[in-house]
Write an enzyme that holds these catalytic residues in place. Sequence first.
Site, PDB file in Angstrom:
ATOM      1  N   LYS A  48       0.852  -1.203   0.000  1.00 17.11           N
ATOM      2  CA  LYS A  48       0.000   0.000   0.000  1.00 17.11           C
ATOM      3  C   LYS A  48       0.885   1.248   0.000  1.00 17.11           C
ATOM      4  CE  LYS A  48      -0.023  -0.335   4.988  1.00 17.11           C
ATOM      5  NZ  LYS A  48      -0.699  -0.793   6.193  1.00 17.11           N
ATOM      6  N   TYR A 268      14.417  31.237   6.220  1.00 14.61           N
ATOM      7  CA  TYR A 268      13.196  31.843   6.769  1.00 14.61           C
ATOM      8  C   TYR A 268      13.226  31.884   8.289  1.00 14.61           C
ATOM      9  CZ  TYR A 268      10.614  31.623   2.330  1.00 14.61           C
ATOM     10  OH  TYR A 268      10.177  31.808   1.045  1.00 14.61           O
TER      11      TYR A 268
HETATM   12  C1  LIG Z   1       0.309  -1.554   6.828  1.00 16.95           C
HETATM   13  C2  LIG Z   1      -0.146  -2.850   7.353  1.00 16.95           C
HETATM   14  C3  LIG Z   1       0.757  -3.901   7.535  1.00 16.95           C
HETATM   15  C4  LIG Z   1       2.253  -3.729   7.392  1.00 16.95           C
HETATM   16  O1  LIG Z   1       2.719  -3.055   8.542  1.00 16.95           O
HETATM   17  P1  LIG Z   1       4.266  -2.683   8.774  1.00 16.95           P
HETATM   18  O2  LIG Z   1       4.300  -2.101  10.143  1.00 16.95           O
HETATM   19  O3  LIG Z   1       4.620  -1.680   7.731  1.00 16.95           O
HETATM   20  O4  LIG Z   1       5.042  -3.934   8.651  1.00 16.95           O
HETATM   21  C5  LIG Z   1       0.242  -5.126   7.917  1.00 16.95           C
HETATM   22  N1  LIG Z   1      -1.081  -5.291   8.143  1.00 16.95           N
HETATM   23  C6  LIG Z   1      -1.982  -4.283   8.023  1.00 16.95           C
HETATM   24  C7  LIG Z   1      -3.414  -4.530   8.316  1.00 16.95           C
HETATM   25  C8  LIG Z   1      -1.541  -3.029   7.639  1.00 16.95           C
HETATM   26  O5  LIG Z   1      -2.416  -2.025   7.535  1.00 16.95           O
END
Ligand SMILES: *Cc1c(COP(=O)(O)O)cnc(C)c1O
Length: 384
Positions: A48, A268
């Site tokens: 994702k 800035y």
């Molecule tokens: C994002 C996510 C993961 C992966 O988590 P990490 O901490 O990046 O390893 C696994 N399961 C779910 C449901 C997630 O949303």
Amino acid sequence: MTMETTGAAASWSEGRGGRLTIDLVALVENWRFLAARAGAAECAAAVKGDGYGTGLEQAVTALSAAGCRTFFVALPEEGVRARAIAPQATIHVLNGLFEEAVELYLAHGLIPVLGSLAELRLWADAALKRGTKLPATLHVDTGMNRMGLRVEEALGLAAAPGPLSAIDLKLVISHLACADAPDHALTALQLERFRRVAAAFPGVRKSLANSAGILTGPEFHFDLVRPGIALYGGRALAGRPNPMRTVVTLEGRIMLVRMVPKGETVGYGAAETCTRDSRIAILSIGYADGFHRAAGGTDAVPGARAAIDGRPVRLFGRISMDLLALDVTDLPDGLGERGQWVELFGPRIPVDEVAAHAGTIGYELLTGLGRRYGRRYLGDLPQG
Ligand SMILES: *Cc1c(COP(=O)(O)O)cnc(C)c1O
């Protein structure tokens, strides 16, 4: 990777303020490392957030070639992209089951991760309408209080399936809230709750562990693990050495170097004052590139570290939209010159260090990588 200290910018970063090197060989090694840690459990991959900023298509291509067969995305749209790359893969979509998206799931063979009774009923209705059982994953909340049925709801369904009987249940998952801090009391509580749920669904595969859960111990592995951040080289467990290989390197190029007299300020808000006559180098990267403004320096707190030819330097003064400054006063002659490349994070400067400096986490820096960078992928992949 090597630093180019002279000469024209490589073509992949020409006209860009900064460049990203994404090492898909390291990504695959990280996946293999986690798969080995997971023992008999299947090792999936969370891709994702555009593959945590690395590029969903490239990440899925590399991981599929390495043997990864299961992917987790947040959105149906990401699922469609993953499906285009991996026709045989199992793709679970964590968020977003609305009536309008049902056809999209079916057309692309995406498995919804049902996160509420409403979603379960919606999917069951879709199955009944089509006169066939539709595949789904059930998300059970064990303490995060975000997505997922309550434990009692899940146990109730196990006893009296109702809408669940219209569904081909592929997997039961839960998600850990505090696995990055392994001694947190909630982690043990979530494990205990998940075991109760797991026992109520015999014959269905179970999954609990994200990256941190995998590294914490085998009791979290169940049938399938879902690493994200560790695949991309980020630190999963706070306060422990990070065993993962660096995947993402961000570099910017020095456009000019100026002498700033002692007592003058840079940038800035006149936020940081030179306490000596200083050599200040200016790079064409800023917060519009997702490089967090809070990583800059002030008189109270020095800026995050960067590296030139392996030597540490510090960001100096506020980060602007398109520019940042570095104090290169301490570098030996010949280093910290116009045209040289500076590592903002990568093998020398962990992304988690810069993130911590900016008051955030490596996940946010990676997923927020701007679109203005030139990108180069290392590994046996079609480029582009
Ligand atoms: C994002 C996510 C993961 C992966 O988590 P990490 O901490 O990046 O390893 C696994 N399961 C779910 C449901 C997630 O949303």
